[in-house]
Every structure is written in C-alpha cells, then in structure tokens.
Design an enzyme around this catalytic site. Structure first.
Site, PDB file in Angstrom:
ATOM      1  N   THR A 118       0.866  -1.188   0.000  1.00 62.75           N
ATOM      2  CA  THR A 118       0.000   0.000   0.000  1.00 62.75           C
ATOM      3  C   THR A 118       0.895   1.229   0.000  1.00 62.75           C
ATOM      4  OG1 THR A 118      -0.006   0.048   2.395  1.00 62.75           O
ATOM      5  CG2 THR A 118      -1.769  -1.187   1.349  1.00 62.75           C
ATOM      6  N   GLU A 162      -5.908  -3.479  -1.087  1.00 62.56           N
ATOM      7  CA  GLU A 162      -6.340  -4.585  -0.216  1.00 62.56           C
ATOM      8  C   GLU A 162      -7.535  -5.342  -0.782  1.00 62.56           C
ATOM      9  OE1 GLU A 162      -5.507  -1.578   0.692  1.00 62.56           O
ATOM     10  OE2 GLU A 162      -4.663  -1.487   2.718  1.00 62.56           O
ATOM     11  N   LYS A 168     -14.079  18.222   9.714  1.00 61.23           N
ATOM     12  CA  LYS A 168     -15.096  18.216  10.767  1.00 61.23           C
ATOM     13  C   LYS A 168     -15.357  19.652  11.189  1.00 61.23           C
ATOM     14  CE  LYS A 168     -14.315  13.496  11.932  1.00 61.23           C
ATOM     15  NZ  LYS A 168     -13.420  12.527  12.490  1.00 61.23           N
ATOM     16  N   TRP A 183     -19.744  16.733   9.182  1.00 58.20           N
ATOM     17  CA  TRP A 183     -18.669  16.379   8.266  1.00 58.20           C
ATOM     18  C   TRP A 183     -18.848  17.054   6.914  1.00 58.20           C
ATOM     19  CZ3 TRP A 183     -17.895  10.323   8.862  1.00 58.20           C
ATOM     20  CH2 TRP A 183     -17.493  10.058  10.187  1.00 58.20           C
TER      21      TRP A 183
HETATM   22  P1  AMP Z   1      -4.959   2.331  -3.346  1.00 54.36           P
HETATM   23  O1  AMP Z   1      -4.865   1.188  -2.433  1.00 54.36           O
HETATM   24  O2  AMP Z   1      -3.663   3.082  -3.513  1.00 54.36           O
HETATM   25  O3  AMP Z   1      -5.577   1.963  -4.637  1.00 54.36           O
HETATM   26  O4  AMP Z   1      -5.922   3.420  -2.659  1.00 54.36           O
HETATM   27  C1  AMP Z   1      -7.226   3.086  -2.291  1.00 54.36           C
HETATM   28  C2  AMP Z   1      -8.003   4.318  -1.913  1.00 54.36           C
HETATM   29  O5  AMP Z   1      -8.153   5.173  -3.045  1.00 54.36           O
HETATM   30  C3  AMP Z   1      -9.405   4.032  -1.481  1.00 54.36           C
HETATM   31  O6  AMP Z   1      -9.477   3.587  -0.163  1.00 54.36           O
HETATM   32  C4  AMP Z   1     -10.078   5.376  -1.707  1.00 54.36           C
HETATM   33  O7  AMP Z   1      -9.816   6.268  -0.660  1.00 54.36           O
HETATM   34  C5  AMP Z   1      -9.386   5.879  -2.950  1.00 54.36           C
HETATM   35  N1  AMP Z   1     -10.207   5.593  -4.132  1.00 54.36           N
HETATM   36  C6  AMP Z   1     -10.082   4.595  -5.009  1.00 54.36           C
HETATM   37  N2  AMP Z   1     -11.009   4.683  -5.985  1.00 54.36           N
HETATM   38  C7  AMP Z   1     -11.750   5.772  -5.716  1.00 54.36           C
HETATM   39  C8  AMP Z   1     -12.884   6.399  -6.335  1.00 54.36           C
HETATM   40  N3  AMP Z   1     -13.419   5.937  -7.454  1.00 54.36           N
HETATM   41  N4  AMP Z   1     -13.389   7.495  -5.737  1.00 54.36           N
HETATM   42  C9  AMP Z   1     -12.858   7.992  -4.604  1.00 54.36           C
HETATM   43  N5  AMP Z   1     -11.798   7.451  -3.981  1.00 54.36           N
HETATM   44  C10 AMP Z   1     -11.248   6.356  -4.522  1.00 54.36           C
END
Ligand code: AMP
Length: 547
Positions: free
Chosen positions: A185, A330, A444, A449
């Site tokens: 990650t 994940e 916040k 929110w």
């Molecule tokens: P990653 O593991 O780097 O792909 O990051 C995952 C995170 O990216 C998610 O938990 C979201 O916060 C954000 N994310 C992924 N897709 C979207 C989406 N379509 N809209 C908003 N946030 C997203």
C-alpha cells in the site's frame, strides 16, 4: 455430501494457458522502453514466460520466493509476471514512483531475491543497491544491444537471462491458496504494508472484474491498461485480457496525453483504464488539438473520484462510456462499479450523470456496509455517512508479516470479520455507494462532516482550474473549515470570487470554502492521488482570513 465435479485449482497460470490454447495469435502490442512499438502474441508470451520460469529456477528461485519487478506495463513484464506466478513464486510489483528509500525498505521487507527492472530505473537502484540485503541478481528488461552500462553487481540483460532456456516448464500443481502476488500500500500513514494476493483471490477477482456490468471485455476488445501493473495488478487487466482473449496494448513508460492518444487511435483501442489525472491530460490534449476518439467505447476510471468535468467530457463530448470504479490495493483492487441500474435509466440525463459520479454498487464477491464509530450499521438513505467496511474472497484479512495486526491471529479485521477501508461513504436506497472522504481527510466543521472530495470534483470544472484540493484548517469556532487550493491552468488566473461563484448552488452553503488559494502544482502521491499530507504540511501555518 460433496459435489462430483472436477478439482481444478484456481491458479493464474491457467489464464495464460487458456490464452495460449485459444488465442495464441492475439496480439500484445507494447510501446517499448527502447522506443519502437513492438508486437508479440499470447502464444509467444506463454513460451517466453516458460523460459522465465526455467531461468528463475536456474537462479535457485523456488515456490514462495519473492521475485520483484520495478517496471512499466510491457510484454516483458507480462512474461516475468506469468513466469514467476506460474511456478508458485510470488511476483512483487514495486512502485517506482515511491521515494528510493521506501523502495529499498519495501524490497527488504519483502525479501526479494531477484529484481527485474526497466532501463529507466537503473539509476534509482544503483543508488540503493548497497542497502538491498536480499537481492542476489538484477535483470534489466532489455536486450544486450540496449543494456546500459551499470554499476549494479550481477546485472544481466533480460534477453540473455532467458536465452537458451526451454520453452516448456511445469506450472501450477500447488494449492490455489498459494501466494501469487505482493503489492505494498502507498503508506501515507506509517510504513507501507504488503498485500499478499493468492492465486485463488486473483483468479476470482479477475472473473468478477470482467463481468458484464464491470469491465465487460471480450475477444473483440482491444484493451489498453494505462493503470500500471504495479498499481494493484493493473486493476486485474493483466489477468482479464488474456482470460478473455482481448488484444492487449501496453503503454510502456509514456503515459502523457499525446502518447496515450496515439496508441488509442493507432491500435484501435476499445477499452482503457486509469486514474483521473491521466484522463485530465488526455482530455486537455484532445481539446488543444481538436482530436476525436474514433474507436474507444469504454473507459474505467478509479483510484480517486471521477471529476464531473471528466465524466461529462468523455460521455457528452466524445461519446465514450465512463465506468467509475472504486477499490483499493487490499481489495485486489475493485470493490464497486458505477454502472447504472434500470431505476437510473428511468430518470433524465442529469440524474444519470449524478448517479455516475457515485462510486457504484458492490461487485459480486464483495460484501459491503457502512457503520458508525461503534460499529452499528448506518441506513442506506444516501445521506448518512459511515465507515465503509468490506468482506470477500479477494479482500485482505492480514498484511504480509502481520503488519497492522489487530488480533492474536495477526489479522487486520474488525470483530465481525469486516475490513475497514478507511473510507467514509454513503449508501443509497439502490445500494449505490458514494465515497465522501478518506476517514483522515474528512473536514469536521461544528460537529458535522464536510466532504473534501465533493468540493474538489466540482471545483475542477471551473474555468481556468487545472486541479483542486480541499483540506481542513483550524478554526476557533468550528474546529475546522475547508480551504480550497487551486492549481490554475497555464496562463489562467481564476479568482477566489469566480471559483466561489462557480461552487454556489452546487454544494451546501456551509460547505463553501473559507478561502481559495493558488498553488503552482498540487502534489500527487505515488499512485496519482492528491497528496493531502504534503498539502497539510505546506499550509501548516496558513491562517483563514476570517479568523
Ligand atoms: P490504493 O490502495 O492506492 O488503490 O488506494 C485506495 C483508496 O483510493 C481508497 O481507499 C479510496 O480512498 C481511494 N479511491 C479509489 N477509488 C476511488 C474512487 N473511485 N473514488 C474515490 N476514492 C477512490
């Protein structure tokens, strides 16, 4: 009583076997790092992936060993991918956009034994090679003629590495729960954590990801994954394309607007996928050059929310369907998909646009709910925000080496077996999910929110705005208030008054940012998302004008 069907372990080597058996001549096209466009087939990739397996075994790589790659999307990366996974080694994609120290930390943590890297990344690895404790050999993904001179010990050209090895090797034959891939990650808080996919999870996820309401690709499609293989398996496309026999187009290192456009047109791409920043670049290029998209039918967009301006441009100006997807490393990574439902089609165009801006409904294999801080379910009314929790066979239950463990088993789950995504979301009556923020980015204000994402997505539609970010800044009365940070388009100067007037009526009045400031460049993290941590750092001493 058990069923009487055959035991056919769900291992990913079967995907390339299938492509080799049934689509051996289907093309895989790469913008090579050496420059020219190169063309191969699934049949060739299968044979060369077998050579990779034999070469890896020759280096002493065995079941469960980590094989690292620092590479763009190319045919050679595919060969290493299947060559390593097929024999039961763990393919560990490393994100080259990370800081070199983080790259070293990750490779050491994963205990990578061999590293395959593109020529472009040789200087990075030369700098940190002294720190890499477990890597015994470096294979540079090129041929002898293009081999850079390098100080790396035990470096060899990929073509030399596989040359002379047999084009047959045994794949599979292990449990489908065997580890298959490792992806860390981005680690915006604390050290990065390793997500360890299994063969079964990757295979099930790829099938779900390519269902009709998700990518829906087939043998008549030409698929261009701009999303890199080091970003959560190129959102499964490295599995999906050979599984369905689609022609595959690999963009190599060039992800800018003109380069992506050239491939879309010259290869007659029908389906592509990437984060919004890539599409902002492409759309700018299309407008500047007055170009058309003549073959593209669908574009999957995820990784961060689809800005309204991007959605409208693709759908209304260029006739390309946007498939909004949400997920995370994940989750292998896709969790939800924004395809419309009959109820949406019964409404007008504007309502459909609004629905498409939401992140969508759960893919089969994903169970999902929103809860409050005590873990109680929140209603599906499209208004109540809650922590988004997920479950499924392609969702992590623990991180590699038990990082971030919450229980004695080393797992990272909540009491009821759900994984906390760290996102805050709403679910509406139709089950359509909308991300309102990362839990740590939500603003916040006076106990309520404010969604930073909502404001950002609207603000990028304002004339002269190239990119926008909203962060919460301290306020004596309301705790926090939103600050809107704008990256203007070259030569443009959108004023605070213009931007706020543009937002008026599109967001609740009390969500209106207390100030609008300009920045030269909004910082992006290693996966193309806005780096809010860096922004908060930059604006640490900022004071709101009304305070
Ligand atoms: P990653 O593991 O780097 O792909 O990051 C995952 C995170 O990216 C998610 O938990 C979201 O916060 C954000 N994310 C992924 N897709 C979207 C989406 N379509 N809209 C908003 N946030 C997203």
């Amino acid at each position: 009583m058990l069923g009487l069907m055959q035991d056919w372990p769900l291992t990913v080597d079967r995907i390339l076997d299938h492509a080799h058996s049934w689509f051996p001549k289907r093309e895989v096209v790469t913008r090579s790092l050496e420059g020219p466009i190169s063309r191969t087939t699934y049949g060739n990739i299968w044979r060369r992936a077998k050579q990779v397996t034999n070469a890896l075994q020759g280096e002493g790589i065995a079941l469960g060993d980590r094989v690292a790659t620092l590479a763009w999307n190319t045919e050679r990366h595919m060969e290493v991918w299947y060559g390593a996974m097929g024999m039961g080694a763990v393919l560990h994609t490393v994100n080259p956009r990370l800081h070199p120290e983080q790259i070293a930390w990750i490779i050491n943590h994963a205990e990578g034994k061999i590293l395959f890297l593109d020529t472009t990344f040789v200087p990075i690895i030369e700098k940190i090679a002294g720190e890499l404790r477990t890597v015994k050999a470096y294979v540079i993904l090129t041929d002898r003629a293009h081999m850079p001179s390098t100080a790396l010990a035990n470096a060899m050209a990929y073509e030399d590495f596989i040359e002379g090895h047999a084009q047959e090797a045994r794949w599979g034959g292990f449990d489908e729960n065997t580890a298959c891939g490792l992806c860390y990650t981005s680690g915006t808080t604390g050290d990065p954590k390793g997500v360890l996919y299994s063969h079964r999870s990757n295979l099930l996820h790829a099938m779900a990801a390519n269902s009709a309401d998700c990518f829906g690709a087939g043998a008549n499609d030409v698929v261009l994954p701009v999303v890199p293989m080091f970003h959560a398996n190129a959102w499964a496309i490295a599995f999906v394309a050979p599984m369905c026999g689609a022609k595959l187009v690999m963009p190599g290192a060039k992800l800018d607007g003109p380069s992506v456009y050239e491939l879309l047109e010259s290869e007659k791409v029908t389906f592509t996928a990437a984060v919004p920043t890539v599409w902002l670049m492409l759309l700018n290029y299309l407008r500047e050059t007055n170009s058309k998209l003549t073959t593209l039918k669908r574009v999957a967009i995820g990784g961060s929310a689809v800005p309204e301006a991007v959605l409208r441009a693709f759908e209304d100006d260029y006739g390309v369907e946007v498939v909004h997807a949400w997920g995370m490393t994940e989750m292998s990574p896709i969790g939800t998909i924004g395809k419309l439902l009959p109820e949406h089609y019964a409404q007008g165009h504007e309502a459909q646009i609004k629905a498409k801006l939401k992140q969508g409904r759960a893919l089969f294999t994903v169970d999902m709910k929103i809860v409050d801080d005590e873990g109680h379910d929140k209603p599906r009314d499209g208004k109540a925000f809650g922590r988004l929790m997920v479950k499924g066979p392609a969702v992590a239950r623990a991180y590699f080496k038990n990082a971030g463990a919450r229980d004695a088993k080393g797992e990272c789950l909540e009491a009821d077996g759900f994984f906390d995504t760290g996102d805050v979301a709403t679910l509406d009556e139709l089950g359509v999910m909308q991300i309102t923020d990362r839990a740590k980015d939500v603003i916040k204000s006076g106990g309520e929110w404010i969604s930073s994402i909502d404001i950002e997505n609207i603000a990028v539609g304002c004339e002269g705005v190239a990119n926008a970010a909203v962060i919460g800044v301290a306020h004596p009365k309301w705790d926090e208030r939103p600050l809107l940070i704008i990256e203007p388009k070259p030569g443009a100067n959108p004023t605070k008054e213009q931007v706020l007037a543009f937002l008026e009526g599109k967001i609740a009045k009390w969500w209106t940012p207390d100030d609008v400031v300009h920045t030269e460049k909004i910082p992006l993290g290693a996966t193309g998302k806005i780096n809010k941590l860096a922004l908060r750092e930059t604006f640490r001493d900022y004071r709101l004008p009304n305070v």
